[in-house]
Design a protein around this motif. Structure first.
Motif, PDB file in Angstrom:
ATOM      1  N   ARG A 106       0.817  -1.208   0.000  1.00  0.00           N
ATOM      2  CA  ARG A 106       0.000   0.000   0.000  1.00  0.00           C
ATOM      3  C   ARG A 106       0.857   1.268   0.000  1.00  0.00           C
ATOM      4  O   ARG A 106       0.357   2.344  -0.353  1.00  0.00           O
ATOM      5  CB  ARG A 106      -0.944   0.005   1.198  1.00  0.00           C
ATOM      6  CG  ARG A 106      -0.296   0.286   2.545  1.00  0.00           C
ATOM      7  CD  ARG A 106      -1.310   0.289   3.673  1.00  0.00           C
ATOM      8  NE  ARG A 106      -2.383   1.235   3.452  1.00  0.00           N
ATOM      9  CZ  ARG A 106      -3.544   1.208   4.103  1.00  0.00           C
ATOM     10  NH1 ARG A 106      -3.756   0.286   5.020  1.00  0.00           N
ATOM     11  NH2 ARG A 106      -4.469   2.110   3.858  1.00  0.00           N
ATOM     12  N   GLY A 107       2.134   1.166   0.373  1.00  0.00           N
ATOM     13  CA  GLY A 107       3.004   2.337   0.372  1.00  0.00           C
ATOM     14  C   GLY A 107       3.075   3.004  -0.992  1.00  0.00           C
ATOM     15  O   GLY A 107       3.246   4.226  -1.090  1.00  0.00           O
ATOM     16  N   LEU A 108       2.934   2.217  -2.057  1.00  0.00           N
ATOM     17  CA  LEU A 108       2.970   2.780  -3.402  1.00  0.00           C
ATOM     18  C   LEU A 108       1.787   3.705  -3.662  1.00  0.00           C
ATOM     19  O   LEU A 108       1.831   4.552  -4.554  1.00  0.00           O
ATOM     20  CB  LEU A 108       3.006   1.643  -4.432  1.00  0.00           C
ATOM     21  CG  LEU A 108       3.104   2.008  -5.911  1.00  0.00           C
ATOM     22  CD1 LEU A 108       4.270   2.935  -6.195  1.00  0.00           C
ATOM     23  CD2 LEU A 108       3.204   0.744  -6.762  1.00  0.00           C
ATOM     24  N   SER A 109       0.726   3.577  -2.865  1.00  0.00           N
ATOM     25  CA  SER A 109      -0.446   4.439  -3.035  1.00  0.00           C
ATOM     26  C   SER A 109      -0.313   5.770  -2.309  1.00  0.00           C
ATOM     27  O   SER A 109      -1.189   6.618  -2.418  1.00  0.00           O
ATOM     28  CB  SER A 109      -1.702   3.713  -2.530  1.00  0.00           C
ATOM     29  OG  SER A 109      -1.673   3.574  -1.113  1.00  0.00           O
ATOM     30  N   SER A 110       0.780   5.958  -1.577  1.00  0.00           N
ATOM     31  CA  SER A 110       0.938   7.164  -0.765  1.00  0.00           C
ATOM     32  C   SER A 110       1.327   8.372  -1.609  1.00  0.00           C
ATOM     33  O   SER A 110       1.742   8.248  -2.771  1.00  0.00           O
ATOM     34  CB  SER A 110       1.997   6.938   0.315  1.00  0.00           C
ATOM     35  OG  SER A 110       3.286   6.843  -0.259  1.00  0.00           O
ATOM     36  N   ASN A 111       1.213   9.540  -1.009  1.00  0.00           N
ATOM     37  CA  ASN A 111       1.560  10.785  -1.678  1.00  0.00           C
ATOM     38  C   ASN A 111       3.021  10.804  -2.113  1.00  0.00           C
ATOM     39  O   ASN A 111       3.375  11.451  -3.100  1.00  0.00           O
ATOM     40  CB  ASN A 111       1.267  11.973  -0.755  1.00  0.00           C
ATOM     41  CG  ASN A 111       1.367  13.299  -1.479  1.00  0.00           C
ATOM     42  OD1 ASN A 111       0.732  13.490  -2.507  1.00  0.00           O
ATOM     43  ND2 ASN A 111       2.172  14.209  -0.959  1.00  0.00           N
TER      44      ASN A 111
END
Length: 416
Positions: free
Chosen positions: A117-122
């Motif tokens: 999910r880190g890839l979805s962060s700003n």
């Protein structure tokens, strides 16, 4: 079976492979770096399994699989993991951009890539925008979705960020899978395995384990043996009646203490069940306990892969009613990146503020700082203020002179 063919890269122990098989795909090729995980694939998949660095042309030739129905993979997570340094394209293990680039060679009907999910962060908005724009250039419509494994019967949170891309004619029939509505607890999923040796307190344990488990952590070869993750995760497992400090060789004996006295540990088989493998799958894992645990802990849950795979299959077969496909590249993740990438010259910060819409100089500067981690960013001082130009992407897309080659040569045995 529909005869739909898939090439899977970074295939691991086969969580995604199993899910895609259940969705109606057959593997033409699976590529995996770790020799033990590759052996797991051979034990269960049969067919062709290539062992080695997926970006090494001596391991496989993407052009030989041109026109395959689906190119899929779970490329390395550490470059984007919140638990790590989030180096993105500066992390030599990053293969996401490289995988996207293979679309230009393979020209699959569909692409599916999953990551943490880190890839979805700003932090990675510019990175994601580059991916969308590159697929746009290649004539594909792409979409991202954060999927929670617990919504598909997996008894752990395990959010995964999934990218799906297709040509417009097929994407018109694509719809993300809907949650199945049946959330399972750790206790109910593992009851039969925890009771395998006749533990008389198993029902008390099931009541204690009445909840969704935290994300299982497979870890890497650089870190110790098999356990259920960092301190915070171990505390969460303890609240569910599980000792997360290690992995057991067997279920509790019949006379094992009550969980209020001593918490049981999970076995490798239990970890696999929590990851979404089922008894009827009869999936066999190669290697010793620690290797098996890492293979399972790093896997894409089969039920999630199956759900997304079924949605892709339905789209490729034009099942259902077509919907209007948004204009290619219409989904904008980073307007500052888009404004810079769409200009041949330097762009003023005022123009970037306008592109951000309701932004400010400070908010643009924060985004520029994030972009500078993945792209070369040039500055030009003028009488009216600073202007910016987007330079080269720092990530690996297949360049012969990229530092990743040296890293893989020196540290291959430590990469997982």
């Amino acid at each position: 079976m529909t005869g739909l063919q898939v090439v899977e890269i970074c295939a691991g122990a086969g969580g995604q492979a199993l899910g895609l098989h259940k969705a109606g795909f057959t593997h033409t090729l699976a590529v995996e770096l770790d020799a033990t995980a590759a052996e797991t694939l051979r034990l269960n998949l049969g067919g062709t399994v290539a062992v080695g660095d997926v970006a090494n042309p001596e391991v496989w030739a993407p052009r030989e699989y041109a026109g395959v129905d689906l190119l899929a993979g779970g490329v390395p997570c550490p470059p984007f993991s919140i638990a790590g340094k989030q180096l993105g394209s500066s992390d030599e293990r990053d293969l996401f951009a490289w995988a996207v680039e293979q679309v230009a060679v393979v020209r699959p009907r569909a692409l599916m890539l999953e990551n943490v999910r880190g890839l979805s962060s700003n932090r990675f908005s510019g990175y994601r925008q580059r991916v969308l724009d590159r697929l746009n250039q290649l004539g594909y419509v792409a979409d991202w979705r954060l999927i929670h494994s617990a919504d598909f019967g997996v008894a752990q949170l395990r959010p995964r960020f999934v990218l799906v891309a297709m040509k417009p004619a097929d994407f018109a029939f694509f719809r993300w899978p809907e949650p199945d509505g049946d959330r399972a607890s750790v206790g109910e999923v593992l009851r039969d395995l925890m009771a395998a040796n006749g533990w008389k307190h198993v029902d008390d344990w099931v009541r204690l384990a009445d909840g969704i488990g935290p994300t299982l952590v497979g870890g890497s070869k650089k870190h110790g043996g098999a356990d259920l993750g960092p301190t915070r995760a171990k505390r969460a497992w303890e609240a569910l009646g599980v000792d997360g400090k290690g992995v057991a060789d067997s279920a509790p004996d019949a006379d094992a203490p009550h969980p209020s006295v001593r918490l049981p540990r999970l076995t490798v088989e239990m970890v696999a069940r929590l990851q979404g493998w089922r008894a009827e799958d009869k999936w066999h894992f190669a290697g010793r306990k620690t290797s098996q645990y890492r293979q399972i802990g790093n896997a894409f849950p089969p039920p999630v892969a199956e759900a997304v795979g079924r949605s892709i299959r339905a789209a490729l077969e034009h099942d259902g009613v077509a919907r209007e496909v948004p204009e290619l590249g219409a989904d904008v993740h980073d307007p500052v990146y888009r404004a810079l990438a769409g200009s041949d010259g330097f762009v003023s910060i005022e123009r970037l503020v306008n592109a951000l819409n309701e932004g400010s100089h400070a908010s643009v500067e924060r985004r520029l700082a994030l972009l500078a981690q993945d792209f070369e960013l040039e500055q030009q001082m003028t009488a009216t203020g600073t202007k910016y130009r987007l330079g080269e992407f720092k990530g690996f897309t297949g360049q012969a002179n990229h530092e990743r080659h040296d890293y893989m040569e020196r540290f291959r045995s430590r990469v997982s």
